[in-house]
Design a protein around this motif. Structure first.
Motif, short mmCIF file in Angstrom:
data_model
loop_
_atom_site.label_atom_id
_atom_site.label_comp_id
_atom_site.label_asym_id
_atom_site.label_seq_id
_atom_site.Cartn_x
_atom_site.Cartn_y
_atom_site.Cartn_z
N LEU A 240 43.57 5.26 5.09
CA LEU A 240 43.75 3.95 4.47
C LEU A 240 42.85 2.92 5.14
N ARG A 241 42.81 2.90 6.47
CA ARG A 241 41.95 1.95 7.19
C ARG A 241 40.48 2.16 6.81
N GLU A 242 40.08 3.43 6.73
CA GLU A 242 38.69 3.72 6.35
C GLU A 242 38.39 3.22 4.94
N LYS A 243 39.32 3.46 4.02
CA LYS A 243 39.12 3.01 2.63
C LYS A 243 39.12 1.49 2.53
N GLU A 244 40.02 0.83 3.28
CA GLU A 244 40.05 -0.63 3.27
C GLU A 244 38.74 -1.20 3.82
N GLU A 245 38.23 -0.58 4.89
CA GLU A 245 36.95 -1.03 5.46
C GLU A 245 35.82 -0.81 4.45
N LEU B 262 55.48 15.23 9.77
CA LEU B 262 55.39 14.03 8.93
C LEU B 262 54.75 12.86 9.68
N LEU B 263 55.02 12.72 10.96
CA LEU B 263 54.37 11.67 11.75
C LEU B 263 52.87 11.91 11.83
N LYS B 264 52.49 13.14 11.98
CA LYS B 264 51.06 13.48 12.02
C LYS B 264 50.41 13.15 10.67
N GLN B 265 51.10 13.49 9.58
CA GLN B 265 50.58 13.18 8.24
C GLN B 265 50.48 11.67 8.05
N ARG B 266 51.49 10.91 8.48
CA ARG B 266 51.47 9.46 8.35
C ARG B 266 50.29 8.87 9.12
N SER B 267 50.08 9.37 10.33
CA SER B 267 48.96 8.90 11.14
C SER B 267 47.64 9.18 10.43
N TYR B 268 47.51 10.36 9.86
CA TYR B 268 46.28 10.71 9.14
C TYR B 268 46.09 9.81 7.93
N LEU B 269 47.17 9.58 7.16
CA LEU B 269 47.07 8.74 5.97
C LEU B 269 46.74 7.29 6.34
N ARG B 270 47.28 6.79 7.45
CA ARG B 270 46.95 5.44 7.89
C ARG B 270 45.47 5.34 8.26
N LYS B 271 44.96 6.36 8.90
CA LYS B 271 43.54 6.38 9.27
C LYS B 271 42.68 6.36 8.02
#
Length: 169
Positions: free
Chosen positions: A133-138, A122-131
């Protein structure tokens, strides 16, 4: 009832060989427990009348008992593919000797075991989803800047059109 040494090396016999040795030792102890003296004591009347016949019957009984037990054990080994499983276990143990990290063992508390298995995932998934999200926000920021730049350009063009329209009139 003997197998190979399972590839465990000359220092340690394989589990198949150890199993065969255990079976042989068991048979020896079984024969020792059912000694001729005990057999003769159980059939004292017959022994006193026919001692040679009693010995012959005992020898046949023990021989038949040993062969029956060996056949049963061979059947179990063959049905369960026991020798191959023991050899594969030897290989797994041999491969695990070079591991530096300890093998996972259940704690006995299912909630903790599940948590210990799921949390890293789940931590790995959260890290991936945050990445992501950052890409989409950018990407959204760039698109928003592009839209604002387009609006500014439209305002400039409208002003230019207005200025030319007034100059033409």
């Amino acid at each position: 009832a003997a197998g190979g040494d399972g590839g465990a090396g000359p220092a340690a016999p394989g589990r198949a060989r150890v199993f065969a040795t255990v079976v042989d030792t068991f048979l020896e102890k079984l024969v020792a427990a059912g000694s001729y003296q005990r057999f003769a004591n159980c059939y004292r009347c017959f022994y006193s009348l026919q001692p040679q016949m009693t010995r012959s019957i005992y020898d046949q009984f023990i021989s038949q008992l040993q062969s029956s037990i060996k056949e049963e054990i061979e059947d179990v080994k063959n049905e369960g593919n026991l020798e191959e499983l023991l050899n594969s276990l030897d290989k797994i143990v041999e491969e695990a000797k070079d591991r530096e990290e300890p093998a996972w063992r259940p704690s006995g508390i299912p909630e903790e075991d599940v948590r210990s298995a799921l949390v890293p995932y789940l931590l790995k998934q959260r890290s991936y989803l945050r990445k992501v999200l950052r890409e989409k926000e950018e990407e959204n920021r760039r698109v928003a800047e592009s839209v604002l730049a387009g609006r500014d350009r439209i305002v400039e063009l409208q002003q230019l059109i207005q200025a030319r329209k007034q100059a033409w009139q």
